[in-house]
Structures are given as C-alpha cells and as structure tokens.
Design a protein around this motif. Structure first.
Motif, PDB file in Angstrom:
ATOM      1  N   PRO A  31     101.284  88.931  24.287  1.00 15.07           N
ATOM      2  CA  PRO A  31     100.962  88.204  23.134  1.00 15.07           C
ATOM      3  C   PRO A  31     101.529  86.955  22.682  1.00 15.07           C
ATOM      4  O   PRO A  31     101.233  86.106  21.762  1.00 15.07           O
ATOM      5  N   LEU A  32     102.911  86.870  23.442  1.00 15.68           N
ATOM      6  CA  LEU A  32     103.715  85.704  23.128  1.00 15.68           C
ATOM      7  C   LEU A  32     103.452  84.375  23.921  1.00 15.68           C
ATOM      8  O   LEU A  32     104.000  83.353  23.732  1.00 15.68           O
ATOM      9  N   GLY A 131     109.789  90.858  23.651  1.00 16.86           N
ATOM     10  CA  GLY A 131     108.627  91.929  24.125  1.00 16.86           C
ATOM     11  C   GLY A 131     108.992  92.329  25.569  1.00 16.86           C
ATOM     12  O   GLY A 131     108.341  92.454  26.453  1.00 16.86           O
TER      13      GLY A 131
ATOM     14  N   LEU B  49     105.987 101.547  26.288  1.00 16.41           N
ATOM     15  CA  LEU B  49     105.560 100.791  27.367  1.00 16.41           C
ATOM     16  C   LEU B  49     106.071 100.984  28.549  1.00 16.41           C
ATOM     17  O   LEU B  49     105.406 100.626  29.876  1.00 16.41           O
ATOM     18  N   VAL B  50     106.911 101.885  28.819  1.00 11.92           N
ATOM     19  CA  VAL B  50     107.568 102.201  30.247  1.00 11.92           C
ATOM     20  C   VAL B  50     106.727 103.471  30.782  1.00 11.92           C
ATOM     21  O   VAL B  50     106.135 103.391  31.853  1.00 11.92           O
ATOM     22  N   GLN B  52     103.637 105.054  30.018  1.00 14.13           N
ATOM     23  CA  GLN B  52     102.533 104.557  29.242  1.00 14.13           C
ATOM     24  C   GLN B  52     101.724 105.641  28.594  1.00 14.13           C
ATOM     25  O   GLN B  52     100.926 105.263  27.525  1.00 14.13           O
ATOM     26  N   LEU B  63     113.758 102.139  26.496  1.00 10.74           N
ATOM     27  CA  LEU B  63     113.061 101.133  25.567  1.00 10.74           C
ATOM     28  C   LEU B  63     112.558 102.028  24.346  1.00 10.74           C
ATOM     29  O   LEU B  63     112.787 101.388  23.180  1.00 10.74           O
ATOM     30  N   ASP B  66     115.123 102.440  21.824  1.00 17.36           N
ATOM     31  CA  ASP B  66     115.432 101.177  21.080  1.00 17.36           C
ATOM     32  C   ASP B  66     114.330 101.056  20.282  1.00 17.36           C
ATOM     33  O   ASP B  66     114.721 100.373  19.021  1.00 17.36           O
ATOM     34  N   GLU B  70     114.418 100.690  16.143  1.00 16.96           N
ATOM     35  CA  GLU B  70     114.031  99.534  15.681  1.00 16.96           C
ATOM     36  C   GLU B  70     112.871 100.108  13.956  1.00 16.96           C
ATOM     37  O   GLU B  70     113.372  99.521  13.223  1.00 16.96           O
ATOM     38  N   ARG B  73     115.239 101.363  11.730  1.00 16.35           N
ATOM     39  CA  ARG B  73     115.517 100.677  10.826  1.00 16.35           C
ATOM     40  C   ARG B  73     114.749  99.898   9.889  1.00 16.35           C
ATOM     41  O   ARG B  73     115.079  99.485   8.640  1.00 16.35           O
ATOM     42  N   PHE B  87     105.084  94.018  13.589  1.00 18.79           N
ATOM     43  CA  PHE B  87     106.241  93.264  13.991  1.00 18.79           C
ATOM     44  C   PHE B  87     105.940  93.818  15.661  1.00 18.79           C
ATOM     45  O   PHE B  87     106.326  92.879  16.662  1.00 18.79           O
ATOM     46  N   VAL B  89     103.293  94.653  17.292  1.00 19.05           N
ATOM     47  CA  VAL B  89     101.962  94.247  18.147  1.00 19.05           C
ATOM     48  C   VAL B  89     102.524  92.758  18.303  1.00 19.05           C
ATOM     49  O   VAL B  89     102.290  92.107  19.499  1.00 19.05           O
ATOM     50  N   GLU B  90     103.177  91.930  17.519  1.00 19.26           N
ATOM     51  CA  GLU B  90     103.687  90.491  17.896  1.00 19.26           C
ATOM     52  C   GLU B  90     104.206  90.474  19.102  1.00 19.26           C
ATOM     53  O   GLU B  90     104.264  89.452  19.820  1.00 19.26           O
ATOM     54  N   ARG B  91     105.188  91.721  19.286  1.00 18.75           N
ATOM     55  CA  ARG B  91     105.913  91.398  20.681  1.00 18.75           C
ATOM     56  C   ARG B  91     105.343  92.208  21.866  1.00 18.75           C
ATOM     57  O   ARG B  91     105.364  91.512  23.060  1.00 18.75           O
ATOM     58  N   TYR B  92     104.793  93.141  21.713  1.00 14.11           N
ATOM     59  CA  TYR B  92     104.096  93.811  22.930  1.00 14.11           C
ATOM     60  C   TYR B  92     102.512  93.975  22.825  1.00 14.11           C
ATOM     61  O   TYR B  92     102.058  94.381  23.690  1.00 14.11           O
ATOM     62  N   GLY B  93     102.039  93.272  21.915  1.00 10.36           N
ATOM     63  CA  GLY B  93     100.458  93.073  22.073  1.00 10.36           C
ATOM     64  C   GLY B  93      99.773  94.603  21.425  1.00 10.36           C
ATOM     65  O   GLY B  93     100.536  95.491  21.010  1.00 10.36           O
ATOM     66  N   PHE B  95      98.570  96.707  23.081  1.00 10.17           N
ATOM     67  CA  PHE B  95      98.614  97.772  23.803  1.00 10.17           C
ATOM     68  C   PHE B  95      99.745  98.596  23.354  1.00 10.17           C
ATOM     69  O   PHE B  95      99.534  99.952  23.856  1.00 10.17           O
TER      70      PHE B  95
END
Lengths: 182, 161
Positions: A31-32, A131, B49-50, B52, B63, B66, B70, B73, B87, B89-93, B95
C-alpha cells in the motif's frame, strides 16, 4: 451439443487454475507505492555511526535495498548489487535490518559493499514502517522521497532490467528538482 | 462400541485441531481485562505475512513476534482497535486483515462464495426443471394401454422360457 457443457466448464477451470498456478502467493501488493517514504532517525552502519534521516534520501532517485547478514537470500542478489554499483554507478542505499553492527560489517567485508550508505536499523523500526516482511526487499524512491516501486525477494538481472532500470531512467530524466510527476 | 470409540477419536482429534493456540511465543499480557481482550482479538484478526495461513497469535515467525510486540505497545499506549488496524493496513495493506473491507480490489473475494452458490443454484434448478419436463410428458392412450398390460401380472407366462 450437451457434451460441450462439461468440456466448457473443464476448460474454464483449467484456465483459472492455470493462471492461479502462475501467481506468486507470497506477493503482497504494497500500500506504500506512491506514498512518501516514512520519517526515520537512525544512524549509518559504519564504524563511526553518523545520524541518518529521511532527508538524506532526497534530491535524487534512490534504490533502497533491505538486507541483513542473517539473510541467506541476500547472498543471491548481492553480486548483482555490487556490479550495479561498481560498473554502472547506481546509487544504492542499504537498510541493514535487525542485525548487529559487527556481523553486518563483517558480512560487507566478506561479500563486498555496494552501498553508498547503509542505514542501521537493529530493531527493525524503519523496516516495520516500510512494511518489510521478507528480506531482501528493494524499493525505488524518487527525488521527493516518494516510494515508486517495491520488489520482494532477491533481485535478478531480468527483474532489474524490466522493473528497475527503466523506472530509474524515467525518474532521473524527470527529476531535476525532485518534483514527482505522476 | 466401535461406533462410540470412533466418535471419541473424532472428538479428541477435532478438539486438538480447533483448540485456541494463543500467543505462540511470548506470553505478552495485560492486567486490565479489557486491554487483554482487545490485544487477543487483534492478534486473531491480523495475518502473519510470512506464514500466510496463520494469524499473529499462531505464528512463530520473527516478523509475527515483532508485530505482536508492536500491537502490544500500541494497546498499552491506549490506542483503540481502529487505530491499530489502520497502522497495520497502512504498512502491509488489506492483506494483513483476515476480514478485509469490501472495496474495488476485494469485492470479488467477498462475492465469490455468493456467486458460486448462485451459479450452483441455477444449475441445480435447470437440471430439476429438465427432469420435471421429461417426466411430465403425458402418455398417449396407446401407451397407457401398454403400461396397463405390462404392469398386470402375466397370466399366461409368455415371458418364461
């Protein structure tokens, strides 16, 4: 004519499953793409760490390669990166991801260092913001710091020639001032 | 007896496979039950994501660890569910979500089961109708007479050899 119906269904199935086989289930669209690269405040990997931020990536198109000394797939693409940097003068910034400084530096000494700079990200914070989910990953940033492309997995000559070289050429042609055209 | 044994085996096997395997590696937790519930539900809802086919709760991948940290936290910092999912979805979509929102790239995912059901339904209806049509052709007088002849017990045993 009725016997054509199962044959037609079968043919459709073959096509759908055939296409499905060719897809890579590990490919997750990022998405980036076309978003600004995240802010960060880290240091360089060298013996004498210097602060490094997003501003250091601006002003020209940059290839950002995520790597680690523990990453075995990184060894596959590494000779290509070295030759791109040395023979073609491509500017590659490394992102050393979840590694230790000593091991990372030893790895570069052993395998060659294609990176103008490596960003040292031992906790994977920048990796998370980018990501990253499978090292190696390679991003292309334009001069304004916008992410224009992402590749997951080792690079190859073919992938470089088809996905990276034309994009970099286009970006450096249009990117005198860092304005990112669409 | 054998039946009971088989049923017992089935119960045991199913029980093993569906029992909640929560928090694969480190037992991160909260004192506050509300935060704990939010944390656990988020880990079930986010995909690793690794590997799936596993949620963050199930996965042993680095991952996933991690991302669990997160999420932990962010929950500890008082973030709400939407903020944390946003947060990720912004990084990984989309998916990364096991329940992605319905939009232009995901409508097919959501509609495919319905379309399959609909298509199967139509096919079933067509075959039923065709069967009904073939059955409902009325017999002619001649056929009725023949049917009557054939269904009456044979008297003169002409079929015997």
């Amino acid at each position: 004519m009725r016997f054509l119906v199962p044959i037609a269904i079968f043919a459709v199935l073959v096509v759908v499953l055939g296409v499905g086989l060719k897809l890579d289930p590990r490919y997750v669209p990022s998405p980036l793409i076309d978003k600004p690269a995240p802010e960060f405040s880290l240091t360089t990997l060298g013996e004498e760490p210097k602060p490094m931020t997003r501003a250091d990536l601006l002003g020209r198109p940059v290839v950002l390669n995520v790597w680690a000394s523990w990453c075995s797939a990184c060894r596959i693409e590494h000779p290509l990166l070295v030759s791109l940097a040395q023979a073609q003068g491509v500017e590659i910034i490394g992102l050393n991801y979840k590694d230790t400084r000593a091991e990372a530096l030893r790895w570069l000494a052993d395998h060659g260092d294609p990176y103008r700079q490596s960003i040292f990200d031992p906790e994977g914070k920048l990796g998370l913001d980018l990501g990253v989910y499978g090292v190696p990953e390679t991003f292309v940033l334009d001069g304004a710091g916008v992410i224009r492309h992402k590749h997951v997995g080792p690079l190859s000559e073919d992938i470089w020639a088809s996905d990276f070289a034309p994009l970099l050429k286009k970006l450096s042609a249009s990117d005198g001032t860092g304005a990112s055209g669409g | 007896m054998a039946e009971m044994l088989r049923a017992l085996c089935l119960v045991v096997v199913l029980g093993l496979t569906v029992s909640p395997t929560f928090a694969a590696d480190t037992p991160l937790g909260f004192e506050d039950p509300a935060q704990q519930a939010l944390f656990e539900s988020l880990l079930e809802e986010l995909r690793c994501l690794v590997c799936q086919n596993q949620s963050l709760a199930d996965s042993h991948a680095d991952l996933a660890q991690d991302l669990r940290d997160e999420v932990h936290r962010m929950v500890a910092a008082g973030e709400n569910r939407e903020a944390i999912l946003g947060f990720m979805v912004e990084r990984y979509g989309d998916f990364v979500l096991y329940r992605p929102p319905v939009k232009s790239t995901t409508w097919m995912l959501w509609l495919a089961p319905l379309m399959l059901l609909f298509g199967t339904g139509i096919a079933w209806w067509l075959t039923q109708r065709r069967a009904a049509v073939t059955h409902s052709v009325p017999l002619s007088e001649e056929e009725k007479a023949r049917l009557a002849r054939l269904t009456i017990e044979p008297q003169d045993d002409s079929r015997q050899h």
